[in-house]
Design an enzyme around this catalytic site. Sequence first.
Site, PDB file in Angstrom:
ATOM      1  N   TYR A  71      74.466  56.217  17.586  1.00 41.26           N
ATOM      2  CA  TYR A  71      74.533  55.645  18.998  1.00 41.26           C
ATOM      3  C   TYR A  71      76.096  55.246  19.106  1.00 41.26           C
ATOM      4  O   TYR A  71      76.631  55.698  20.154  1.00 41.26           O
ATOM      5  CB  TYR A  71      73.496  54.320  19.362  1.00 41.26           C
ATOM      6  CG  TYR A  71      74.256  53.792  20.541  1.00 41.26           C
ATOM      7  CD1 TYR A  71      73.531  54.226  21.615  1.00 41.26           C
ATOM      8  CD2 TYR A  71      74.799  52.512  20.452  1.00 41.26           C
ATOM      9  CE1 TYR A  71      73.865  53.526  22.822  1.00 41.26           C
ATOM     10  CE2 TYR A  71      75.053  51.800  21.479  1.00 41.26           C
ATOM     11  CZ  TYR A  71      74.616  52.285  22.919  1.00 41.26           C
ATOM     12  OH  TYR A  71      74.912  51.567  24.025  1.00 41.26           O
TER      13      TYR A  71
ATOM     14  N   ASP B 194      65.804  65.465  33.991  1.00 37.48           N
ATOM     15  CA  ASP B 194      66.195  64.866  32.525  1.00 37.48           C
ATOM     16  C   ASP B 194      67.537  65.284  32.386  1.00 37.48           C
ATOM     17  O   ASP B 194      68.143  66.443  32.495  1.00 37.48           O
ATOM     18  CB  ASP B 194      65.443  65.903  31.398  1.00 37.48           C
ATOM     19  CG  ASP B 194      65.757  65.629  30.350  1.00 37.48           C
ATOM     20  OD1 ASP B 194      66.516  64.843  29.879  1.00 37.48           O
ATOM     21  OD2 ASP B 194      64.901  66.071  29.235  1.00 37.48           O
TER      22      ASP B 194
END
Length: 253
Positions: free
Chosen positions: A158, A63
């Site tokens: 984002y 991850d």
Amino acid sequence: MKIDLTGKIALVTGSNAGIGRQILQTLAASGAKVAVNYLLGSAEETVDAICQAGGEAYAFQADATSPAQLDNMVKEIEEHFGGTIDILVNNAGGMIKRVPNIEMNEEHYNKVMDVNFKSCVFACKAVAAGMIAKKSGKIINVSSLAAHDGGGPGASVYAAGKAAVWSYTKGLAKELSPHGINVNAISPGFIGQTAFHATFTADAARQATIAKIPLGREGAPQDVSNVALFLASELSDYLTGEIIEINGGLFMR
């Protein structure tokens, strides 16, 4: 002129599909030993494709938003390939989903910032010691055209994460340049043939965007990987702290 990366070890985060996978394949085709980083599913197809083309690749599941998993992955890569990482491409990222700011919650904010910015910071940290020890290294961070204009609807966080990558790239370049390490970023525009726009961009919006691009077409993952290859090579030895736009002229600074 053929770029030769023989003997170099490269890690591309989030590289089991799309732009990341193409960057891996391009680096491998130039001789680099490449580490395929993935979180979900399997990377077997990506590894097989690279090996069948004559390259050397191995998959490492981790991850990219977890500093501990990144540290462990870097150690595993170095043990597997028998050396420290020479090239890092911070490709892990994504919008997750479009969320208007009025509907924003802390969970979504953290997910977006973690995958787009935190992953970049701690992947750089994980490889920095090895690069400093040998006085060389190439770090390539992946930003986005959204960092300029705030992105499309529901993409403000984002876009902010990708803008943070810009500032971090410049600061890290200053920090690591005395050690012979180059740190640059690439900023893709509208790149087709990826799951990103297939998921988040309606066809009408896609066609409207393409109509605005001076070069008359959407980009392809290979357009991005070609620039990443340049930045990973000795051809970019006198370039650091820069953000290179890859958008067909859609945005010009």
